[in-house]
Each structure stands twice: as structure tokens, then as C-alpha cells.
Design a protein around this motif. Structure first.
Motif, PDB file in Angstrom:
ATOM      1  N   PHE A   1       0.980  -1.318   0.202  1.00 24.12           N
ATOM      2  CA  PHE A   1       0.226   0.325  -0.064  1.00 24.12           C
ATOM      3  C   PHE A   1       0.721   1.109   0.129  1.00 24.12           C
ATOM      4  O   PHE A   1       1.716   1.457   0.659  1.00 24.12           O
ATOM      5  N   GLY A   2       0.623   2.138  -1.311  1.00 23.99           N
ATOM      6  CA  GLY A   2       1.258   3.373  -1.224  1.00 23.99           C
ATOM      7  C   GLY A   2       1.178   4.472  -1.057  1.00 23.99           C
ATOM      8  O   GLY A   2      -0.516   4.452  -1.057  1.00 23.99           O
ATOM      9  N   ARG A   3       1.627   5.594  -0.613  1.00 26.37           N
ATOM     10  CA  ARG A   3       1.334   6.847  -0.786  1.00 26.37           C
ATOM     11  C   ARG A   3       0.667   7.253  -1.393  1.00 26.37           C
ATOM     12  O   ARG A   3      -0.568   8.013  -1.244  1.00 26.37           O
ATOM     13  N   ASP A   4       0.654   7.513  -2.875  1.00 29.24           N
ATOM     14  CA  ASP A   4       0.727   7.523  -3.887  1.00 29.24           C
ATOM     15  C   ASP A   4      -1.036   6.925  -4.234  1.00 29.24           C
ATOM     16  O   ASP A   4      -1.317   7.176  -5.709  1.00 29.24           O
ATOM     17  N   GLY A   5      -1.727   5.651  -3.338  1.00 27.03           N
ATOM     18  CA  GLY A   5      -3.200   5.560  -3.997  1.00 27.03           C
ATOM     19  C   GLY A   5      -3.003   4.481  -4.181  1.00 27.03           C
ATOM     20  O   GLY A   5      -3.617   3.320  -4.955  1.00 27.03           O
ATOM     21  N   GLY A   6      -1.033   4.299  -4.857  1.00 27.73           N
ATOM     22  CA  GLY A   6      -0.175   3.021  -5.573  1.00 27.73           C
ATOM     23  C   GLY A   6      -0.969   1.244  -4.392  1.00 27.73           C
ATOM     24  O   GLY A   6      -0.873   1.540  -3.182  1.00 27.73           O
ATOM     25  N   LEU A   7      -2.067   0.570  -5.366  1.00 27.83           N
ATOM     26  CA  LEU A   7      -1.914  -1.061  -4.230  1.00 27.83           C
ATOM     27  C   LEU A   7      -1.321  -1.451  -5.518  1.00 27.83           C
ATOM     28  O   LEU A   7      -1.596  -1.865  -6.378  1.00 27.83           O
TER      29      LEU A   7
ATOM     30  N   ARG B   1      -1.130  -4.016 -10.024  1.00 26.61           N
ATOM     31  CA  ARG B   1      -0.767  -2.958  -9.712  1.00 26.61           C
ATOM     32  C   ARG B   1      -1.520  -1.793 -10.551  1.00 26.61           C
ATOM     33  O   ARG B   1      -1.844  -1.431 -11.425  1.00 26.61           O
ATOM     34  N   ILE B   2      -2.268  -1.324  -9.234  1.00 22.49           N
ATOM     35  CA  ILE B   2      -3.333  -0.168  -9.983  1.00 22.49           C
ATOM     36  C   ILE B   2      -2.966   0.959  -8.972  1.00 22.49           C
ATOM     37  O   ILE B   2      -2.239   0.622  -7.884  1.00 22.49           O
ATOM     38  N   ILE B   3      -3.770   2.368  -9.766  1.00 21.49           N
ATOM     39  CA  ILE B   3      -4.468   3.587  -8.263  1.00 21.49           C
ATOM     40  C   ILE B   3      -5.446   3.402  -7.903  1.00 21.49           C
ATOM     41  O   ILE B   3      -6.077   4.242  -8.640  1.00 21.49           O
ATOM     42  N   GLN B   4      -5.870   3.102  -6.896  1.00 19.80           N
ATOM     43  CA  GLN B   4      -6.768   3.589  -6.781  1.00 19.80           C
ATOM     44  C   GLN B   4      -7.124   4.413  -5.608  1.00 19.80           C
ATOM     45  O   GLN B   4      -8.464   4.345  -5.587  1.00 19.80           O
ATOM     46  N   GLY B   5      -6.197   5.551  -5.197  1.00 21.15           N
ATOM     47  CA  GLY B   5      -6.956   6.682  -4.532  1.00 21.15           C
ATOM     48  C   GLY B   5      -5.753   7.673  -4.503  1.00 21.15           C
ATOM     49  O   GLY B   5      -5.025   7.583  -5.727  1.00 21.15           O
ATOM     50  N   GLY B   6      -5.988   8.471  -3.765  1.00 22.42           N
ATOM     51  CA  GLY B   6      -4.971  10.558  -4.429  1.00 22.42           C
ATOM     52  C   GLY B   6      -3.732   9.505  -3.362  1.00 22.42           C
ATOM     53  O   GLY B   6      -2.606  10.303  -3.038  1.00 22.42           O
TER      54      GLY B   6
END
Length: 392
Positions: free
Chosen positions: A77-83, A96-101
Motif C-alpha cells: 500500500f503506497g502513499r500515492d494511492g498505489g496498490l 498494480r493499480i492506482i486506487q486513490g490519491g
């Protein structure tokens, strides 16, 4: 004859493949977060070695990791919203997805089939299929008074009964999301639980969810066996009338410790580790330590606590005896000790020294350093044994 030759050829090819790629279990593996470069090192505790580096994981400045039930995949879980779903055996990003900001952590469900992510932006929790990372649910948090944003979500953990539990920082709430009947969760909300819950923990049996409060003294406790009783306050009088120190780094309640019928938690804005009686959650003691504690990590046998600190004391680690509450060692491992992790059976303690660009391995019984590995601004250390621990 042709069939025999084909069989021999297939056998030879199989043996050749096995020779090139030896079989490896995943139970002894782990990962080190390299926050400055957006990468992970895959490590093996038995040999105290780094096996591979996986890059391209985005902003890992506040990254956390959970593992699949078979301990093969690490979900980052990344701070940039990456999973990101990382394969520990092949050392590559499976999905890998970007699920949020702006996300602040996540959890894996009791059955291992759902991944939940808590978000600052947009405020709320999103839930994904663990295999494909396809979104299966979106749980928006309570809107703020301006109507433009929603509350930030913190303290997300998994709980028995296929549930997730989390806190709403801006609106002072605790929610439970029950996925036991499918992908449409049953939400239960508990309001007015205290000001600014900043992080949370869950007891090893999954019964008590406890949120630390930054905006006022005390902790908020929800008994998941009896949610009908609501949320109660524990340590409610702690620190009242005392001047708090500036808080340089918020303590991490997931680094709390439960040992010898006692709960040990880091105090906010004080140079203390608080001790509660785990039978009634009343304060029993306050242990004076070198600085503001960040993680209070118990050796798996429960006899010792290892404590690291916020700046300017983040080059130190103190070891506390859980029976006597005495400090038995005051260590100086190196600059900016950010995280500590025991192996499952407690024979090793791994710690990250970010500004020393290394991960160290210690013998927690002899209090001796066993070795070190170079790492790029290391922070979190996570072993795959977490796959079988609720709340991790």
C-alpha cells in the motif's frame, strides 16, 4: 521407441528447468521497504540475505504490507494511492493499480480473498479482489462540513467474521464493514468516539479494537464480541493537565505489545510506554523511556519489548523487561531507526536504519548484532509469517 525418446526428452527438460530455478518455500521470506526509491528488497531470514529487488512501486514514504494466505504474494500500500501485488518467488509485480490519491494502509480479509485500502483522498475505504485487484466495494467516509471532502480514514484492520474495522480521523468515528454475506458490506457506525483517532490496534484474538486519540487524552475501545455496548474510553484521564511535548512522529499503535496479561502502548507526546492491565484495560504503570516512542514491539515469547523513538532520539533502541518494567539495554544501532520486526519464532530481530542505509539483524536474547544488509533508505520490514496473524 519414439514415445520413450519423447518421454526422456520431456524428463530432461523438466530436470533442466528445476536445475535452473530451484524450488523455494515462502515461509521464511519477507520484504524491506526502500522508501526513497519506490522499491522492495525480498529477504530471507534463515540466511540473512537479500534475494532480489523489485522496483516501480511508487511513493513508499508511508508504505505498509500484508501477505496472501499462501505467503507467496505481498500486497503493498503506497502513499500515492498505489496498490501493488508482488510475487515473492518470481520477484516481479504481478498487478498494480492506482486506487486513490493518498492512502495510508490496508488489510487482507480473514479468508484472504479481499484487500481493503484506507484512503485520505478520497476519504473512505475501497475493497478489491485479492487475485485480480478488481474493485468490489467502495465505502465513502462521512462528508466534512464544507461538503467538498470526506473524513480521512486510519487504523484499518481485519477482524474475525470477514470484517474490516477502521477509524475516521476528522469526524471521530469507528466503523465496521461486514463482508460475510458477499461484496455488499453491512456497515455499522459508532460516532462521537473521541477527537482525532490517528491509529488503531486489534487484540490478537480479534476481540478488542482500540483507537488512539490525538485530539484528546485516552483511547477508544470497541468490543467486537459485544458491539451493542458501544465504544468506551480507556486511559481517559492520562495526561490531563500536563503540558505535552511537540510530537515529531506519531506513534504506531500496530506496533503495540501484549505480554504477561499486560498491554504496552506508546504514549503520544510523552517519553513513556504506558502499561495497561489486559483484563480490565486500566492503567497499571508508565515506563519512562529515552524519547517519544514510535513502535513498542514484543519478542514473540513476550518477555521483552523493543522500543524505538522519534527524532531527535531515533538513533536509539531500548529493551524493556515485561515483568520488571526495567530497561535492560540501551542500544545505538544507527541513525534513524524506523522499524523493527521479529521473525516468527523470535530468534532474530531485524531493524531498519534509514540514514545508515542498512538493515541490521540482532540476536534478541544475547542482544548482539549478527549482521547487516545494505538498503536504500529502508523503512518498514515485513515477514510473510504475518499472513497468519489477524490484524496485521
Amino acid at each position: 521407441m519414439i514415445r520413450s525418446l519423447l518421454s526422456l526428452t520431456a524428463t530432461a527438460l523438466l530436470l533442466s528447468a528445476c536445475a535452473q530455478t530451484p524450488l523455494r518455500g515462502t515461509g521464511d521470506l519477507g520484504v524491506v521497504v526502500e522508501r526513497a526509491t519506490g522499491s522492495l528488497q525480498i529477504i530471507e531470514s534463515d540466511t540473512r540475505t537479500a534475494l532480489a529487488r523489485v522496483e516501480g512501486l511508487g511513493d513508499l514514504s508511508h508504505a505498509s504490507v500484508v501477505f496472501s494466505r499462501d505467503q507467496r504474494y505481498a500486497y503493498v500500500f503506497g502513499r500515492d494511492g498505489g496498490l501493488s501485488k508482488v510475487d515473492l518467488l518470481t520477484a516481479h509485480i504481478d498487478r498494480r493499480i492506482i486506487q486513490g490519491g493518498n492512502s495510508i494502509g490496508g488489510a487482507i480479509s480473514q479468508d484472504g480473498k479481499l484487500i481493503a485500502v484506507s484512503n485520505y483522498e478520497p476519504g473512505g475505504v475501497k475493497v478489491f479482489d485479492a487475485q485480480t485487484l478488481a474493485q468490489v466495494a467502495d465505502i465513502p467516509a462521512t462528508p466534512l462540513p464544507d461538503g467538498k471532502k470526506r473524513s480521512r480514514v486510519v487504523g484499518l484492520v481485519d477482524a474475525p467474521g470477514q470484517r474490516f474495522v477502521f477509524s475516521l480521523f476528522d469526524t471521530g468515528e469507528i466503523w465496521t464493514a461486514d463482508f460475510s454475506q458477499g461484496h455488499t458490506p453491512r456497515i455499522e457506525r459508532f460516532t462521537a468516539i473521541g477527537q482525532q483517532p490517528y491509529d488503531a490496534l486489534i487484540t490478537p484474538d480479534g476481540r478488542y479494537y482500540m483507537a488512539g486519540l490525538f485530539g484528546e487524552d485516552g483511547m477508544a475501545q470497541l468490543d467486537l464480541w459485544h458491539p451493542e455496548h458501544g465504544v468506551k474510553r480507556v486511559l481517559g484521564q492520562y495526561g490531563r493537565g500536563e503540558a505535552r511535548l511537540p510530537v515529531y512522529k506519531m506513534p504506531h499503535l500496530e506496533g503495540w505489545a501484549l505480554a504477561d496479561q499486560q498491554a504496552f502502548v506508546p504514549a503520544v507526546g510523552h517519553h513513556q510506554v504506558l502499561v495497561m492491565d489486559a483484563s480490565n484495560w486500566q492503567q497499571r504503570d508508565a515506563i519512562a523511556v529515552a524519547g517519544q516512542p514510535v513502535f513498542v514491539t514484543a519478542r514473540p515469547d513476550g518477555r521483552q519489548l523493543w522500543v524505538n523513538f522519534a527524532y531527535p532520539d531515533n538513533d536509539r533502541v531500548q529493551v524493556i523487561d515485561t515483568q520488571t518494567h526495567a530497561i535492560v539495554a540501551d542500544l545505538r544501532p544507527g541513525p534513524a531507526v524506523l522499524h523493527m520486526e521479529f521473525t516468527a519464532r523470535g530468534d532474530q530481530l531485524w531493524l531498519s536504519a534509514r540514514d545508515g542505509a542498512e538493515v541490521q539483524v540482532w540476536d534478541p536474547y544475547r542482544l548482539e548484532r549478527l549482521g547487516s544488509l545494505p538498503a536504500l533508505s529502508p523503512s518498514g520490514i515485513f515477514f510473510s509469517s504475518r499472513a497468519h496473524k489477524p490484524g496485521y
